[in-house]
Scaffold this motif. Structure first.
Motif, PDB file in Angstrom:
ATOM      1  N   THR A 197       0.702  -1.358   0.004  1.00 29.93           N
ATOM      2  CA  THR A 197       0.060   0.140  -0.082  1.00 29.93           C
ATOM      3  C   THR A 197       0.855   1.303  -0.110  1.00 29.93           C
ATOM      4  O   THR A 197       1.654   1.388   0.948  1.00 29.93           O
ATOM      5  CB  THR A 197      -0.907   0.250   1.177  1.00 29.93           C
ATOM      6  OG1 THR A 197      -1.691  -1.054   1.301  1.00 29.93           O
ATOM      7  CG2 THR A 197      -1.822   1.219   1.222  1.00 29.93           C
ATOM      8  N   LEU A 198       0.529   2.178  -0.849  1.00 27.63           N
ATOM      9  CA  LEU A 198       1.448   3.366  -1.011  1.00 27.63           C
ATOM     10  C   LEU A 198       0.738   4.366  -0.024  1.00 27.63           C
ATOM     11  O   LEU A 198      -0.567   4.499  -0.043  1.00 27.63           O
ATOM     12  CB  LEU A 198       1.504   4.049  -2.492  1.00 27.63           C
ATOM     13  CG  LEU A 198       2.102   3.267  -3.469  1.00 27.63           C
ATOM     14  CD1 LEU A 198       1.758   3.940  -4.892  1.00 27.63           C
ATOM     15  CD2 LEU A 198       3.517   3.084  -3.185  1.00 27.63           C
ATOM     16  N   VAL A 199       1.485   4.759   0.963  1.00 30.30           N
ATOM     17  CA  VAL A 199       1.116   5.816   1.938  1.00 30.30           C
ATOM     18  C   VAL A 199       2.073   7.214   1.652  1.00 30.30           C
ATOM     19  O   VAL A 199       3.257   7.354   2.326  1.00 30.30           O
ATOM     20  CB  VAL A 199       1.111   5.142   3.114  1.00 30.30           C
ATOM     21  CG1 VAL A 199       0.867   6.374   4.425  1.00 30.30           C
ATOM     22  CG2 VAL A 199       0.304   4.044   3.319  1.00 30.30           C
ATOM     23  N   SER A 200       1.520   8.304   1.164  1.00 28.84           N
ATOM     24  CA  SER A 200       2.320   9.481   0.781  1.00 28.84           C
ATOM     25  C   SER A 200       1.909  10.280   1.941  1.00 28.84           C
ATOM     26  O   SER A 200       0.839  10.260   2.721  1.00 28.84           O
ATOM     27  CB  SER A 200       1.911   9.879  -0.378  1.00 28.84           C
ATOM     28  OG  SER A 200       0.454  10.347  -0.579  1.00 28.84           O
ATOM     29  N   LEU A 201       3.061  11.197   2.453  1.00 36.40           N
ATOM     30  CA  LEU A 201       2.926  12.081   3.441  1.00 36.40           C
ATOM     31  C   LEU A 201       2.426  13.486   2.994  1.00 36.40           C
ATOM     32  O   LEU A 201       3.136  14.140   1.933  1.00 36.40           O
ATOM     33  CB  LEU A 201       4.417  12.220   3.928  1.00 36.40           C
ATOM     34  CG  LEU A 201       5.049  10.917   4.502  1.00 36.40           C
ATOM     35  CD1 LEU A 201       6.432  11.212   5.052  1.00 36.40           C
ATOM     36  CD2 LEU A 201       4.084  10.043   5.437  1.00 36.40           C
ATOM     37  N   ALA A 202       1.282  13.847   3.398  1.00 34.17           N
ATOM     38  CA  ALA A 202       0.747  15.077   2.915  1.00 34.17           C
ATOM     39  C   ALA A 202       1.378  16.084   3.462  1.00 34.17           C
ATOM     40  O   ALA A 202       2.163  16.197   4.330  1.00 34.17           O
ATOM     41  CB  ALA A 202      -0.689  15.179   3.436  1.00 34.17           C
ATOM     42  N   LEU A 217      -2.062  -0.393  -7.356  1.00 32.30           N
ATOM     43  CA  LEU A 217      -1.852  -0.171  -5.582  1.00 32.30           C
ATOM     44  C   LEU A 217      -2.943   0.727  -5.039  1.00 32.30           C
ATOM     45  O   LEU A 217      -3.069   1.780  -5.425  1.00 32.30           O
ATOM     46  CB  LEU A 217      -0.480   0.198  -5.522  1.00 32.30           C
ATOM     47  CG  LEU A 217       0.661  -0.799  -6.043  1.00 32.30           C
ATOM     48  CD1 LEU A 217       1.919   0.099  -5.762  1.00 32.30           C
ATOM     49  CD2 LEU A 217       0.640  -2.083  -5.296  1.00 32.30           C
ATOM     50  N   PRO A 218      -3.215   0.432  -3.790  1.00 34.20           N
ATOM     51  CA  PRO A 218      -4.149   1.133  -2.975  1.00 34.20           C
ATOM     52  C   PRO A 218      -3.168   2.411  -2.660  1.00 34.20           C
ATOM     53  O   PRO A 218      -1.912   2.205  -2.227  1.00 34.20           O
ATOM     54  CB  PRO A 218      -4.540   0.291  -1.723  1.00 34.20           C
ATOM     55  CG  PRO A 218      -3.609  -0.720  -1.799  1.00 34.20           C
ATOM     56  CD  PRO A 218      -3.143  -1.021  -3.361  1.00 34.20           C
ATOM     57  N   HIS A 219      -3.557   3.668  -2.501  1.00 40.73           N
ATOM     58  CA  HIS A 219      -2.694   4.721  -2.357  1.00 40.73           C
ATOM     59  C   HIS A 219      -3.516   5.747  -1.488  1.00 40.73           C
ATOM     60  O   HIS A 219      -4.618   6.051  -1.608  1.00 40.73           O
ATOM     61  CB  HIS A 219      -2.265   5.755  -3.408  1.00 40.73           C
ATOM     62  CG  HIS A 219      -1.665   6.780  -3.212  1.00 40.73           C
ATOM     63  ND1 HIS A 219      -1.735   7.977  -3.920  1.00 40.73           N
ATOM     64  CD2 HIS A 219      -0.702   6.979  -2.394  1.00 40.73           C
ATOM     65  CE1 HIS A 219      -0.953   8.822  -3.588  1.00 40.73           C
ATOM     66  NE2 HIS A 219      -0.304   8.494  -2.735  1.00 40.73           N
ATOM     67  N   TYR A 220      -2.853   5.810  -0.220  1.00 42.65           N
ATOM     68  CA  TYR A 220      -3.476   7.107   0.758  1.00 42.65           C
ATOM     69  C   TYR A 220      -2.704   7.997   0.952  1.00 42.65           C
ATOM     70  O   TYR A 220      -1.292   8.141   0.730  1.00 42.65           O
ATOM     71  CB  TYR A 220      -3.677   6.068   2.040  1.00 42.65           C
ATOM     72  CG  TYR A 220      -4.726   5.162   2.179  1.00 42.65           C
ATOM     73  CD1 TYR A 220      -6.178   5.289   2.099  1.00 42.65           C
ATOM     74  CD2 TYR A 220      -4.402   3.791   1.714  1.00 42.65           C
ATOM     75  CE1 TYR A 220      -7.168   4.483   2.043  1.00 42.65           C
ATOM     76  CE2 TYR A 220      -5.226   2.681   1.648  1.00 42.65           C
ATOM     77  CZ  TYR A 220      -6.840   3.042   1.841  1.00 42.65           C
ATOM     78  OH  TYR A 220      -7.652   2.098   1.707  1.00 42.65           O
ATOM     79  N   SER A 221      -2.935   9.381   1.349  1.00 38.89           N
ATOM     80  CA  SER A 221      -2.125  10.461   1.910  1.00 38.89           C
ATOM     81  C   SER A 221      -2.654  10.777   3.384  1.00 38.89           C
ATOM     82  O   SER A 221      -3.691  10.751   3.701  1.00 38.89           O
ATOM     83  CB  SER A 221      -2.538  11.535   0.910  1.00 38.89           C
ATOM     84  OG  SER A 221      -1.409  12.518   1.192  1.00 38.89           O
ATOM     85  N   ILE A 222      -1.537  10.653   4.151  1.00 37.68           N
ATOM     86  CA  ILE A 222      -1.755  10.913   5.545  1.00 37.68           C
ATOM     87  C   ILE A 222      -0.900  11.837   5.865  1.00 37.68           C
ATOM     88  O   ILE A 222       0.148  12.593   5.384  1.00 37.68           O
ATOM     89  CB  ILE A 222      -1.699   9.599   6.584  1.00 37.68           C
ATOM     90  CG1 ILE A 222       0.025   9.012   6.363  1.00 37.68           C
ATOM     91  CG2 ILE A 222      -2.463   8.440   5.643  1.00 37.68           C
ATOM     92  CD1 ILE A 222      -0.203   7.919   7.349  1.00 37.68           C
TER      93      ILE A 222
END
Length: 366
Positions: free
Chosen positions: A93-98, A120-125
């Protein structure tokens, strides 16, 4: 547990923001007031800079740099994406840093989809210096993708402060919940030499560093204030609907993505994919030298690299700019911005970065 709400100007297919919408709140403060408050101890995440409509000059800088560097950016995206696949596999899971990580995470997601046909699932946190990563967002991702490894993504490294915060946050998360989350951070550019998963270590202008919300899905920097963010909430953010006409978030993504077909065919040209890369923290050592030489009270007043220096000139109260050399064409916009704002430029060649922005102390001295 909080649930994601529609937010930002990107397609839901590109990224899901795990952030609380604070759009109705007035959190913005002027640059000088904000700088004074931060330097007197108020946490930077408790207020926001004012998001101005970008001037014609800044938009010209964005478009010019985008055209000049589109292929280079696409190559860097390809290299960091290939390293992610090689090191972590495809069950991630891609998790980008907002927020600076979000467009880079979208580009990595699109490259991997085009090259490997894996969506790929991608979230921004949110991750905040001095407060850490949004643990509620991490719990949400782990609950919804229990079998997948997390790959963190950011735009670039400056001195490596967020890299350190990420490691500390992952250690604290394991200690609190007994859950191991690897702190591997993938970035487009690593001029600070503080991560091993990167597209390039060249210090060059990433066009998305020229602008703020208008190249980041029209969202603000992330906010964490106890009166606004409850114990079960995601960290907060504002959506700037009033800037929709100036929004180039998707234009930036689409322009770089058009280069992927050609880059994919040329990937055998890039031997750096096969190299092991040392994490030397050379950039952090440079910052310590600069802090000592210029008698700067806080390391946070030193913003290294072309992207960070650009941001200092655009949105902070700059004291001076250090450059490695005065005849580097990559610094043309730095000289223009410094001249426009009457900021002195000084040669300092004992650093890995091409330039460094120094923030003015508003409490006297440098």
């Amino acid at each position: 547990m909080s649930q994601p709400a529609p937010l930002g100007s990107y397609s839901h297919k590109d990224v899901v923001f795990l952030l609380k919408d604070l759009s109705g709140m007035i959190l913005e403060q002027g640059t000088k007031y904000r700088e004074q408050e931060i330097q007197q101890g108020k946490h930077y995440s408790e207020m926001l800079p004012i998001e101005y409509k970008p001037s014609d000059a800044y938009m010209d800088l964005f478009y010019t740099s985008l055209e000049a560097s589109a292929k280079k950016l696409a190559v860097a995206v390809a290299i960091v994406s290939e390293k992610i696949i090689k090191n972590r596999g495809k069950d991630i899971t891609l998790v980008s840093l907002a927020r600076a990580g979000t467009p880079i995470g979208i580009l990595i997601k699109r490259y991997i989809l085009q090259k490997y046909a894996v969506d790929l699932p991608h979230y921004s946190i949110s991750i905040i210096r001095g407060k850490g990563i949004d643990e509620n967002a991490l719990h949400y991702i782990l609950k919804n993708h229990p079998s997948k490894k997390i790959q963190f993504v950011d735009g670039w490294t400056g001195k490596g402060a967020i890299t350190k915060v990420l490691t500390e946050s992952c250690n604290a998360f394991k200690e609190a919940y007994g859950i191991t989350v690897e702190d591997d951070l993938a970035v487009l550019a690593d001029p600070g030499h503080c991560v091993s998963t990167f597209g390039t270590r060249e210090d060059f202008l990433i066009p998305s560093s020229c602008l703020n919300a208008t190249v980041s899905g029209l969202i603000s920097r992330t906010v964490h204030r106890e009166d606004l963010i409850g114990a079960r909430d995601f960290h907060g953010v504002k959506y700037y609907k009033e800037l929709e006409e100036e929004d180039v978030s998707n234009l930036f993504i689409d322009r770089i993505s058009t280069e992927f077909s050609e880059v994919i065919m040329e990937m055998d040209k890039y031997p750096q994919l096969d190299l092991q890369h040392e994490v030397s923290w050379a950039g952090w050592k440079d910052i310590e030298k600069i802090q000592k030489k210029f008698h700067i009270e806080s390391i946070h007043y030193i913003k290294p690299g072309i992207g960070e220096t650009t941001r200092v000139l655009l949105r902070r109260v700059p004291w001076k700019v250090l450059v490695k050399t005065k005849d580097d064409p990559a610094l043309e916009h730095i000289f223009l911005l410094a001249k426009e704002k009457n900021v002195p430029v000084e040669i300092f060649n004992a650093m890995t970065y091409k330039c460094c922005g120094l923030i003015q102390s508003l409490r006297g001295g440098s």
